[in-house]
Design an enzyme around this catalytic site. Structure first.
Site, PDB file in Angstrom:
ATOM      1  N   ASN A 117       0.882  -1.168   0.000  1.00 35.35           N
ATOM      2  CA  ASN A 117       0.000   0.000   0.000  1.00 35.35           C
ATOM      3  C   ASN A 117       0.920   1.219   0.000  1.00 35.35           C
ATOM      4  O   ASN A 117       1.482   1.580   1.026  1.00 35.35           O
ATOM      5  CB  ASN A 117      -0.877  -0.040   1.254  1.00 35.35           C
ATOM      6  CG  ASN A 117      -1.862   1.115   1.313  1.00 35.35           C
ATOM      7  OD1 ASN A 117      -1.839   2.011   0.462  1.00 35.35           O
ATOM      8  ND2 ASN A 117      -2.710   1.116   2.313  1.00 35.35           N
ATOM      9  N   ARG A 168      -2.491  -2.131  -3.530  1.00 37.49           N
ATOM     10  CA  ARG A 168      -3.706  -1.362  -3.326  1.00 37.49           C
ATOM     11  C   ARG A 168      -3.640  -0.142  -4.239  1.00 37.49           C
ATOM     12  O   ARG A 168      -2.642   0.576  -4.255  1.00 37.49           O
ATOM     13  CB  ARG A 168      -3.797  -0.914  -1.868  1.00 37.49           C
ATOM     14  CG  ARG A 168      -4.975  -0.028  -1.659  1.00 37.49           C
ATOM     15  CD  ARG A 168      -5.006   0.533  -0.279  1.00 37.49           C
ATOM     16  NE  ARG A 168      -6.172   1.388  -0.158  1.00 37.49           N
ATOM     17  CZ  ARG A 168      -6.250   2.398   0.675  1.00 37.49           C
ATOM     18  NH1 ARG A 168      -5.246   2.688   1.467  1.00 37.49           N
ATOM     19  NH2 ARG A 168      -7.330   3.121   0.718  1.00 37.49           N
ATOM     20  N   HIS A 227     -12.880   2.710  -0.050  1.00 39.06           N
ATOM     21  CA  HIS A 227     -12.914   1.630   0.954  1.00 39.06           C
ATOM     22  C   HIS A 227     -13.627   0.394   0.392  1.00 39.06           C
ATOM     23  O   HIS A 227     -14.142  -0.426   1.158  1.00 39.06           O
ATOM     24  CB  HIS A 227     -13.678   2.040   2.232  1.00 39.06           C
ATOM     25  CG  HIS A 227     -13.036   3.123   3.041  1.00 39.06           C
ATOM     26  ND1 HIS A 227     -13.764   4.132   3.644  1.00 39.06           N
ATOM     27  CD2 HIS A 227     -11.743   3.347   3.365  1.00 39.06           C
ATOM     28  CE1 HIS A 227     -12.947   4.929   4.304  1.00 39.06           C
ATOM     29  NE2 HIS A 227     -11.706   4.479   4.143  1.00 39.06           N
ATOM     30  N   GLY A 258     -13.077   4.568  10.321  1.00 37.80           N
ATOM     31  CA  GLY A 258     -11.662   4.667  10.702  1.00 37.80           C
ATOM     32  C   GLY A 258     -11.294   6.133  10.734  1.00 37.80           C
ATOM     33  O   GLY A 258     -12.144   6.972  11.047  1.00 37.80           O
ATOM     34  N   ARG A 301     -11.614  15.082   7.952  1.00 42.73           N
ATOM     35  CA  ARG A 301     -12.388  15.523   6.776  1.00 42.73           C
ATOM     36  C   ARG A 301     -13.794  15.928   7.191  1.00 42.73           C
ATOM     37  O   ARG A 301     -14.416  15.294   8.036  1.00 42.73           O
ATOM     38  CB  ARG A 301     -12.487  14.401   5.742  1.00 42.73           C
ATOM     39  CG  ARG A 301     -11.176  14.040   5.108  1.00 42.73           C
ATOM     40  CD  ARG A 301     -11.399  13.098   3.928  1.00 42.73           C
ATOM     41  NE  ARG A 301     -10.157  12.471   3.524  1.00 42.73           N
ATOM     42  CZ  ARG A 301      -9.955  11.157   3.512  1.00 42.73           C
ATOM     43  NH1 ARG A 301     -10.903  10.320   3.898  1.00 42.73           N
ATOM     44  NH2 ARG A 301      -8.795  10.671   3.119  1.00 42.73           N
ATOM     45  N   ASP A 328      -8.252  11.829  16.820  1.00 39.70           N
ATOM     46  CA  ASP A 328      -8.276  10.466  17.341  1.00 39.70           C
ATOM     47  C   ASP A 328      -9.398  10.312  18.364  1.00 39.70           C
ATOM     48  O   ASP A 328      -9.493  11.097  19.309  1.00 39.70           O
ATOM     49  CB  ASP A 328      -6.919  10.143  17.979  1.00 39.70           C
ATOM     50  CG  ASP A 328      -6.803   8.665  18.289  1.00 39.70           C
ATOM     51  OD1 ASP A 328      -7.582   8.159  19.121  1.00 39.70           O
ATOM     52  OD2 ASP A 328      -5.918   8.015  17.699  1.00 39.70           O
ATOM     53  N   ARG A 364      -9.909   8.242  20.694  1.00 36.52           N
ATOM     54  CA  ARG A 364      -9.538   7.968  22.096  1.00 36.52           C
ATOM     55  C   ARG A 364      -9.322   9.278  22.847  1.00 36.52           C
ATOM     56  O   ARG A 364      -9.778   9.448  23.974  1.00 36.52           O
ATOM     57  CB  ARG A 364      -8.273   7.104  22.153  1.00 36.52           C
ATOM     58  CG  ARG A 364      -8.559   5.659  21.800  1.00 36.52           C
ATOM     59  CD  ARG A 364      -7.309   4.887  21.533  1.00 36.52           C
ATOM     60  NE  ARG A 364      -6.751   5.261  20.227  1.00 36.52           N
ATOM     61  CZ  ARG A 364      -5.939   4.500  19.519  1.00 36.52           C
ATOM     62  NH1 ARG A 364      -5.550   3.346  19.986  1.00 36.52           N
ATOM     63  NH2 ARG A 364      -5.484   4.890  18.349  1.00 36.52           N
ATOM     64  N   GLU A 416     -14.769  -0.883  15.155  1.00 35.83           N
ATOM     65  CA  GLU A 416     -14.439  -2.134  15.840  1.00 35.83           C
ATOM     66  C   GLU A 416     -14.211  -1.941  17.333  1.00 35.83           C
ATOM     67  O   GLU A 416     -14.502  -2.827  18.133  1.00 35.83           O
ATOM     68  CB  GLU A 416     -13.153  -2.740  15.236  1.00 35.83           C
ATOM     69  CG  GLU A 416     -13.353  -3.269  13.827  1.00 35.83           C
ATOM     70  CD  GLU A 416     -12.035  -3.554  13.116  1.00 35.83           C
ATOM     71  OE1 GLU A 416     -11.028  -3.840  13.800  1.00 35.83           O
ATOM     72  OE2 GLU A 416     -12.010  -3.487  11.879  1.00 35.83           O
ATOM     73  N   GLU A 436      -8.175  -5.438   5.014  1.00 32.51           N
ATOM     74  CA  GLU A 436      -8.012  -5.089   3.602  1.00 32.51           C
ATOM     75  C   GLU A 436      -6.807  -5.804   2.984  1.00 32.51           C
ATOM     76  O   GLU A 436      -6.841  -6.180   1.817  1.00 32.51           O
ATOM     77  CB  GLU A 436      -7.880  -3.570   3.465  1.00 32.51           C
ATOM     78  CG  GLU A 436      -9.217  -2.870   3.708  1.00 32.51           C
ATOM     79  CD  GLU A 436      -9.106  -1.376   3.969  1.00 32.51           C
ATOM     80  OE1 GLU A 436      -8.662  -1.005   5.068  1.00 32.51           O
ATOM     81  OE2 GLU A 436      -9.458  -0.599   3.084  1.00 32.51           O
TER      82      GLU A 436
HETATM   83  P1  ADP Z   1      -7.209   4.394   9.107  1.00 31.91           P
HETATM   84  O1  ADP Z   1      -8.307   5.024   8.321  1.00 31.91           O
HETATM   85  O2  ADP Z   1      -6.018   5.272   9.297  1.00 31.91           O
HETATM   86  O3  ADP Z   1      -6.890   2.977   8.705  1.00 31.91           O
HETATM   87  P2  ADP Z   1      -8.183   3.162  11.551  1.00 31.91           P
HETATM   88  O4  ADP Z   1      -9.173   2.231  10.963  1.00 31.91           O
HETATM   89  O5  ADP Z   1      -6.945   2.605  12.144  1.00 31.91           O
HETATM   90  O6  ADP Z   1      -7.838   4.343  10.571  1.00 31.91           O
HETATM   91  O7  ADP Z   1      -8.953   3.996  12.696  1.00 31.91           O
HETATM   92  C1  ADP Z   1      -8.321   4.959  13.478  1.00 31.91           C
HETATM   93  C2  ADP Z   1      -9.300   5.412  14.561  1.00 31.91           C
HETATM   94  O8  ADP Z   1      -9.688   4.270  15.339  1.00 31.91           O
HETATM   95  C3  ADP Z   1      -8.736   6.429  15.542  1.00 31.91           C
HETATM   96  O9  ADP Z   1      -9.619   7.516  15.693  1.00 31.91           O
HETATM   97  C4  ADP Z   1      -8.660   5.659  16.840  1.00 31.91           C
HETATM   98  O10 ADP Z   1      -8.965   6.465  17.943  1.00 31.91           O
HETATM   99  C5  ADP Z   1      -9.709   4.598  16.704  1.00 31.91           C
HETATM  100  N1  ADP Z   1      -9.338   3.461  17.546  1.00 31.91           N
HETATM  101  C6  ADP Z   1      -8.383   2.547  17.289  1.00 31.91           C
HETATM  102  N2  ADP Z   1      -8.262   1.680  18.327  1.00 31.91           N
HETATM  103  C7  ADP Z   1      -9.150   2.092  19.263  1.00 31.91           C
HETATM  104  C8  ADP Z   1      -9.520   1.641  20.581  1.00 31.91           C
HETATM  105  N3  ADP Z   1      -8.928   0.588  21.117  1.00 31.91           N
HETATM  106  N4  ADP Z   1     -10.498   2.314  21.222  1.00 31.91           N
HETATM  107  C9  ADP Z   1     -11.105   3.368  20.674  1.00 31.91           C
HETATM  108  N5  ADP Z   1     -10.797   3.863  19.456  1.00 31.91           N
HETATM  109  C10 ADP Z   1      -9.844   3.237  18.760  1.00 31.91           C
END
Ligand code: ADP
Length: 399
Positions: free
Chosen positions: A7, A91, A180, A210, A241, A284, A286, A335, A385
Site C-alpha cells: 500500500n 492497493r 474503501h 476509521g 475531513r 483520534d 480515544r 471495531e 483489507e
Molecule cells: P485508518 O483510516 O487510518 O486505517 P483506523 O481504521 O486505524 O484508521 O482507525 C483509526 C481510529 O480508530 C482512531 O480515531 C482511533 O482512535 C480509533 N481506535 C483505534 N483503536 C481504538 C480503541 N482501542 N479504542 C477506541 N478507538 C480506537
C-alpha cells in the site's frame, strides 16, 4: 503461496507478507518519510517485536529494496530469498469507471490506471510509483492491482450521478465513485458468512469508521450506494475531513478568510471533521473520549455530531434498499469504540436493532451486538483489507 501486499503513498509504503494457504501474516511493516530526511523502516516479523531502522530512502525503489532486505534478513527476516515471494498485490485508490474489479498488472493496464490519475492526483501517482518500483526489483513476479473504487462500480446511475449538468459527467466523469471498496466487500461477505447466510439474500449496511470513514449499502451482494463521492471528502464527518457540506460554503469561506478555494478544500480535508469540530482537541477518538469525559464541550459536540451523521446515512440506506437485514461496524472506531457505537445505536431503535449494551462493550472481534429476536442484526466485523488484497491477488495470478 507468499503474497506481498503493498500500500504505497506519496511518502510512505506499508507492506505485509501473507501466506495465502494459512492466511497468516508472516511479517509486516512500514517505510516512512520516503524522499524526506529522517526516513525509516519499521519491520515486524510474526510474533516478534517491531524493529525500527533509520535508513536512507531517497525514493520508493530504495524503500522496496529495504523491504526485501528485511524480509530476507537472517535475523528478522521470514523468507530466504526473493524467490519465495510468489506474487505482489497492490492497493490502488482510484480505478475510475475503467476498473470494476481487480486486475493483473501489465503495461497496458498501467497505462489505463495512469489515465485515472486526474481523479485522484494525491493517491494514484504514488500507487503507480510503488508498482513500478516493485516491477523493477521483481520483474518476473506476477502482480495484481486491487482498487478502492471497484466494488462500488455496481452502483446504479441514480446513486452515482450528482445533480449537476450532465455534461460534467460526460466530459469529465464527475460522479460518485466511493472508496474503501475492498473493506465494504470483505466485511459484507464476512457478515453473511458469520450469520450462515448467502450475501445474495441480504441487505447489508457497512459502516467503515476509521480515520477515513464511509457507509455503504450492499444489496444482495452488490454495492448500490456509498457515502464517499468523486473523492473521499464526501459523506461522513471523519477524523480530519468535513464530509458533506453545502458547496457554497467553499467560496464563502474563501472570501471571508481571503484564501483560495483550493486552500478551503485543503482545510476541509486536513483540519475539519472531529478535529475541527472539537476545536483542535484531536482527530483520534480515544483523545476525544478522554476530553469529553473531562467535560470538554467541543469534544462532546464533535462526538454527537459524528454519530448523528452516521445514523442519518444508515436511515438513508435503509430507505435506498427498502429495508435492511444487517448493520456491520468496522475499522478502528467501528471495531473498538463502544461509546460511538452506542451513540449511533441510540438512533436505530425504530429499525428493531435491539442492541445489547453488554455485548456492545466487546471490541476488536467478530460479535453480534443485537439480541436474538432483533429484526435487524447489528454486528462488529473487523476488516482486513490486506488479506482481501492477498486473496484477490492469488485468484488473479492462478486464473
Ligand atoms: P485508518 O483510516 O487510518 O486505517 P483506523 O481504521 O486505524 O484508521 O482507525 C483509526 C481510529 O480508530 C482512531 O480515531 C482511533 O482512535 C480509533 N481506535 C483505534 N483503536 C481504538 C480503541 N482501542 N479504542 C477506541 N478507538 C480506537
Amino acid at each position: 503461496m507468499n503474497v506481498l501486499v503493498i500500500n504505497c503513498g506519496s511518502s510512505s509504503l506499508k507492506y505485509q507478507l501473507i501466506n495465502s494457504e494459512s492466511e497468516e501474516v508472516l511479517a509486516k511493516g512500514l517505510c516512512e518519510r520516503i524522499g524526506i530526511d529522517g526516513s525509516a523502516i519499521i519491520h515486524q516479523p510474526e510474533g516478534g517485536e517491531k524493529i525500527r531502522t533509520e535508513a536512507d530512502m531517497p525514493n520508493h525503489t530504495a524503500a522496496v529494496k529495504l523491504v526485501i532486505e528485511k524480509l530476507t534478513d537472517p535475523q528478522v527476516g521470514v523468507i530466504k530469498s526473493l524467490d519465495e515471494i510468489d506474487a505482489v498485490g497492490h492497493r490502488i485508490v482510484h480505478g475510475g469507471e475503467k476498473f470494476a474489479s481487480s486486475v493483473v498488472l501489465d503495461d497496458e493496464v498501467l497505462k489505463a490506471i495512469e489515465e485515472c490519475n486526474d481523479l485522484a492526483p494525491l493517491h494514484n501517482p504514488a500507487n503507480l510509483i510503488g508498482i513500478n518500483s516493485c516491477r523493477e526489483i521483481m520483474p518476473d513476479v506476477p502482480m495484481a492491482g486491487v482498487f478502492d473504487t471497484a466494488f462500488h462500480q455496481t452502483m446504479p446511475k441514480k446513486a452515482y450521478l450528482y445533480g449537476l449538468p450532465l455534461s460534467y459527467y460526460q466530459d469529465y466523469k464527475v460522479r460518485r465513485y466511493g472508496f474503501h471498496g475492498t473493506s465494504h466487500d470483505f466485511v459484507s461477505k464476512r457478515a453473511a458468512e458469520i450469520l450462515g447466510k448467502d450475501r445474495k439474500d441480504l441487505k447489508i449496511i457497512v459502516c467503515h469508521l476509521g480515520n477515513g470513514a464511509s457507509v455503504s449499502a450492499v444489496k444482495y451482494g452488490e454495492s448500490v450506494d456509498t457515502s464517499m463521492g468523486l473523492t473521499p471528502l464526501e459523506g461522513l464527518i471523519m477524523g480530519t475531513r468535513s464530509g458533506d457540506l453545502d458547496p457554497a460554503i467553499i467560496t464563502f469561506i474563501a472570501q471571508k478568510e481571503n484564501i483560495s478555494a483550493e486552500q478551503v478544500i485543503d482545510i476541509c480535508n486536513k483540519k475539519s471533521g472531529v478535529l475541527g469540530l472539537s476545536d483542535g482537541v484531536s482527530s483520534d477518538f480515544r483523545d476525544l473520549a478522554e476530553a469529553a469525559g473531562k467535560g470538554n464541550e467541543a469534544a462532546k459536540t464533535a462526538l454527537e455530531t459524528y454519530a448523528y451523521r452516521v445514523a442519518k446515512y444508515i436511515g438513508a440506506y435503509a430507505a435506498a434498499m427498502n429495508g435492511v437485514d444487517v448493520i456491520a461496524f468496522t475499522a478502528g472506531v467501528g471495531e473498538n469504540n463502544a461509546e460511538v457505537r452506542a451513540k449511533i445505536g441510540a438512533y436505530l431503535g425504530y429499525l428493531g436493532t435491539n442492541i445489547d449494551p453488554e455485548k456492545n462493550k466487546l471490541r476488536g472481534e467478530e460479535v453480534i451486538l443485537s439480541d436474538a429476536d432483533a429484526k435487524v442484526v447489528t454486528m462488529v466485523v473487523p476488516t482486513n483489507e490486506e488479506l482481501a488484497i492477498a486473496r484477490e491477488t492469488v485468484r488473479l495470478v492462478n486464473a
